[in-house]
Design a protein around this motif. Structure first.
Motif, mmCIF file in Angstrom:
data_model
loop_
_atom_site.group_PDB
_atom_site.id
_atom_site.type_symbol
_atom_site.label_atom_id
_atom_site.label_comp_id
_atom_site.label_asym_id
_atom_site.label_seq_id
_atom_site.Cartn_x
_atom_site.Cartn_y
_atom_site.Cartn_z
ATOM 1 N N LYS A 198 0.808 -1.198 -0.017
ATOM 2 C CA LYS A 198 0.007 0.002 -0.054
ATOM 3 C C LYS A 198 0.889 1.268 -0.153
ATOM 4 C CE LYS A 198 -4.149 -1.746 0.452
ATOM 5 N NZ LYS A 198 -4.024 -3.044 -0.245
ATOM 6 N N PHE A 199 0.444 2.244 -0.650
ATOM 7 C CA PHE A 199 0.873 3.666 -0.547
ATOM 8 C C PHE A 199 -0.135 4.222 0.476
ATOM 9 C CE2 PHE A 199 2.259 3.541 -5.243
ATOM 10 C CZ PHE A 199 3.561 3.549 -5.160
ATOM 11 N N LYS A 222 9.356 6.535 0.607
ATOM 12 C CA LYS A 222 9.965 5.685 1.797
ATOM 13 C C LYS A 222 9.495 4.198 1.626
ATOM 14 C CE LYS A 222 10.973 9.537 4.942
ATOM 15 N NZ LYS A 222 10.684 10.238 6.246
ATOM 16 N N ASN A 223 10.402 3.061 1.801
ATOM 17 C CA ASN A 223 9.838 1.958 1.852
ATOM 18 C C ASN A 223 10.106 1.629 3.609
ATOM 19 O OD1 ASN A 223 9.396 -0.691 2.112
ATOM 20 N ND2 ASN A 223 10.842 -1.243 0.176
ATOM 21 N N PHE A 241 -0.129 7.246 -11.082
ATOM 22 C CA PHE A 241 0.923 6.987 -10.474
ATOM 23 C C PHE A 241 0.923 5.446 -9.840
ATOM 24 C CE2 PHE A 241 -0.382 9.664 -6.761
ATOM 25 C CZ PHE A 241 -0.182 8.727 -5.606
ATOM 26 N N VAL A 242 1.973 4.778 -10.258
ATOM 27 C CA VAL A 242 1.745 3.399 -9.880
ATOM 28 C C VAL A 242 3.261 2.725 -9.134
ATOM 29 C CG1 VAL A 242 0.511 3.045 -11.700
ATOM 30 C CG2 VAL A 242 2.792 2.340 -11.873
ATOM 31 N N CYS A 243 3.044 1.868 -8.427
ATOM 32 C CA CYS A 243 4.322 1.159 -8.115
ATOM 33 C C CYS A 243 4.339 -0.002 -9.243
ATOM 34 C CB CYS A 243 4.025 0.410 -6.676
ATOM 35 S SG CYS A 243 5.338 -0.850 -6.320
ATOM 36 N N SER A 244 5.385 -0.032 -10.056
ATOM 37 C CA SER A 244 5.316 -1.211 -11.022
ATOM 38 C C SER A 244 6.023 -2.551 -10.690
ATOM 39 C CB SER A 244 5.922 -0.618 -12.429
ATOM 40 O OG SER A 244 7.248 -0.250 -12.060
ATOM 41 N N ILE A 254 -3.045 -4.825 -6.655
ATOM 42 C CA ILE A 254 -3.672 -4.823 -5.210
ATOM 43 C C ILE A 254 -3.811 -3.180 -4.520
ATOM 44 C CG2 ILE A 254 -2.655 -5.219 -2.909
ATOM 45 C CD1 ILE A 254 -1.214 -7.943 -4.060
ATOM 46 N N GLY A 255 -3.254 -2.334 -5.426
ATOM 47 C CA GLY A 255 -4.074 -1.073 -4.897
ATOM 48 C C GLY A 255 -2.729 0.086 -4.879
#
Ligand SMILES: [Cu+2]
Length: 163
Positions: free
Chosen positions: A50-51, A69-70, A144-147, A154-155
């Motif tokens: 999740k973001f 930030k991870n 924008f996405v996490c690729s 998953i969102g």
């Protein structure tokens, strides 16, 4: 006598005021660019895929500074995260599909970079990356996405809203 004193103190006064200005609101030197002061956003990405931010608002051409930030603890190979803003001329699904085998390129397919407005590095646990880019000049919603494979579905996605 008065004149020379003024001349020698003036540069010091200017230097002092410049220091004060640069210590001000943290907006920094970018605030002088055409699009106004930057929008500063910090986004956390976690092991739950999740973001914590799904909407970024900016004016056309405004500088946008994003820090990703991870905050997770799982290894990068199984739970890496990035932040990729697309130009809206390719669907997020098509971008993700093209990028899913591109681990060596942080899951950003080279043939798709023309559709990428900006992206961070792929981050492992505890890592962060800061990028600055200009919002598009054209108003609109830019995804924008996490690729990282599977994360978009998953969102891990959101919108850069330019208006
Ligand atoms: Cu991710």
């Amino acid at each position: 006598m008065k004149k020379t004193k003024l001349l020698t103190t003036l540069p010091i006064a200017i230097a002092a005021s410049m220091m004060l200005a640069s210590c001000g609101d943290g907006g920094g030197s970018a605030s002088t660019s055409a699009g106004g002061p930057p929008v500063e956003v910090t986004i956390q990405a976690n092991d739950q895929m999740k973001f914590d931010v799904h909407l970024i608002e900016a004016k056309p051409g405004q500088p946008v500074q994003v820090t990703l930030k991870n905050v997770g603890t799982m290894p990068k190979v199984s739970m890496g995260h990035n932040f990729v803003v697309l130009d809206g001329k390719v669907t997020p699904e098509a971008f993700i599909e093209a990028s899913m085998m591109q681990m060596a390129n942080d899951y950003v397919a080279p043939e798709m970079t023309t559709h990428v407005i900006a992206h961070t590095k792929l981050l492992g646990p505890g890592e962060f990356d800061t990028i600055t880019f200009n919002a598009p000049k054209e108003a609109g919603d830019y995804p924008f996405v996490c690729s990282f494979p599977g994360h978009y579905a998953i969102g891990m996605k959101g919108v850069l809203s330019v208006k």
